[in-house]
Design an enzyme around this catalytic site. Structure first.
Site: not given
Ligand code: BJW
Length: 235
Positions: A109, A117, A176
Site C-alpha cells: 500500500h 509525482c 495484525g
Molecule cells: C492488533 C493490535 C495489537 C489492534 N496486536 N493485533 C467489494 C468486495 C471486494 C473488494 C472490494 C469491494 N468493493 C471495493 C473493493 C476493493 C477495495 C476493498 O477491499 N474495499 C473493502 C473495504 C471492501 N480494495 C481496493 O480498492 C484496493 N485495490 C484494489 O482492489 O485494486 C483492484 C485489484 C483487483 C485485483 C487484484 C488486485 C487489485 C486498494 C486498497 C487500498 C487500501 N488503502 C488503505 C489506505 C492506505 C494508505 C493509508 O494508510 O492511509 O490501506 S485503507 C487501510 O486499510 C490501509 C490498510 O493497509 C488497510 C487494511 O487495514 P488493516 O491493516 O487490516 O487495519 P485494520 O484497522 O482494519 O485492522 C487492524 C487489526 O489489528 C484489527 O483486527 C485489530 O484487532 C488488530 N490489532 N491492535 C495485534 N496490539
C-alpha cells in the site's frame, strides 16, 4: 532443513499499534474520525488535495518518530536466522519493518515517507510536509506531488510478485490485520489453495479467521515473538 521452506508474512496496522500508530477500524480507528472517501480515494484527493495533504502530513510526523516494537524486531530476527525464505508483505505505510532490519519486504500500500509525482511518475523520499505547491525534485514541476500510498480503487504495488510468492509458499502468516481490505484479505485463500498452512496472529479473530488452520490471539508484541521462537526452534 527448515520445517517450512517458503514463508509469506502479511502484516497490517495491528502490528504497529503498540508503536503508537493508529489502526483504521474499530472504536478509536482512523476511519471513525475521518471519512475514507474524502482522504483515501483518488476522487477525494482531486476534490480537496489540501485536506488529504493535511491528513497525511499529520500521520507522517507520527511515522517519522515511531520506533519498531518487539513484533517488528522478531520478524527481522526470523528473516536473519531462519533457514527458509521469508517474504514480508506489509499493508502498512510506516517504516517500522525497515527500522527493525527486515530486508525482504514489499510495501503493497505504498510508503508514507515517499511522494509520487503525477507528472513524471517518479517516487522520491519525502519526510517533511507536502502541499499543493510542493516541487518535484525529479522533473521540477510544482503541485504534482501526492503521498505515495495506495488508495481505494487503485492497484496495490508488487501484485505479480506477491501472487507468485503466495502460490509457492508452504506457510502463510497474517499479523495484525482485520482482513477487510482486498486483495490482501484474499491472500489466505490463495495460499491455502496451493497447499500452504495458514496462521493468524491478531488481537482478536479477524473477518477471515475461519480460513486459517491455526490462531493465536493477543497483542502482537507478545504473540509474534513467541511464534517466531517456535519457528526458530523447529529448524
Ligand atoms: C492488533 C493490535 C495489537 C489492534 N496486536 N493485533 C467489494 C468486495 C471486494 C473488494 C472490494 C469491494 N468493493 C471495493 C473493493 C476493493 C477495495 C476493498 O477491499 N474495499 C473493502 C473495504 C471492501 N480494495 C481496493 O480498492 C484496493 N485495490 C484494489 O482492489 O485494486 C483492484 C485489484 C483487483 C485485483 C487484484 C488486485 C487489485 C486498494 C486498497 C487500498 C487500501 N488503502 C488503505 C489506505 C492506505 C494508505 C493509508 O494508510 O492511509 O490501506 S485503507 C487501510 O486499510 C490501509 C490498510 O493497509 C488497510 C487494511 O487495514 P488493516 O491493516 O487490516 O487495519 P485494520 O484497522 O482494519 O485492522 C487492524 C487489526 O489489528 C484489527 O483486527 C485489530 O484487532 C488488530 N490489532 N491492535 C495485534 N496490539
Amino acid at each position: 532443513m527448515a520445517d517450512f521452506e517458503n514463508i509469506v508474512i502479511l502484516t497490517g496496522a495491528g502490528l504497529s499499534a503498540e508503536s503508537g500508530l493508529g489502526t483504521f477500524r474499530g472504536k478509536d480507528g482512523l476511519w471513525t474520525n475521518y471519512d475514507l472517501n474524502e482522504v483515501a480515494t483518488p476522487e477525494g484527493f482531486a476534490r480537496n488535495p489540501k485536506k488529504v495533504h493535511d491528513f497525511y502530513n499529520l500521520r507522517r510526523k507520527g511515522v517519522k518518530h515511531a520506533q519498531a516494537n518487539a513484533a517488528h524486531n522478531a520478524l527481522a530476527k526470523l528473516e536473519r536466522d531462519y533457514l527458509g525464505r521469508i517474504l514480508v508483505v506489509t499493508q502498512n505505510i510506516d517504516a517500522l519493518h525497515q527500522k527493525a532490519g527486515s530486508k525482504n519486504l514489499r510495501h503493497m500500500h505504498g510508503e508514507l515517507l515517499k511522494a509520487l509525482c503525477q507528472k513524471c511518475d517518479n517516487r522520491v523520499e519525502w519526510v517533511t510536509d507536502l502541499s499543493t505547491s510542493s516541487q518535484c525534485p525529479s522533473c521540477g514541476e510544482k503541485g504534482c506531488l501526492r503521498p505515495d500510498v495506495v488508495w481505494f480503487g487503485e492497484m496495490p504495488y508488487h501484485m505479480e510478485e506477491i501472487v507468485t510468492a503466495l502460490e509457492n509458499c508452504d506457510l502463510f502468516i497474517s499479523i495484525g490485520t482485520s482482513g477487510t481490505v482486498y486483495p490482501a484479505a484474499g491472500f489466505v485463500e490463495q495460499a491455502r489453495q496451493n497447499g500452504a498452512h495458514a496462521v493468524e496472529l491478531n488481537l482478536e479473530p479477524s473477518d477471515g479467521t475461519s480460513s486459517f488452520n491455526e490462531h493465536f490471539h493477543g497483542p502482537a508484541t507478545e504473540i509474534v515473538p513467541k511464534y517466531v521462537e517456535r519457528l526458530l526452534i523447529s529448524v
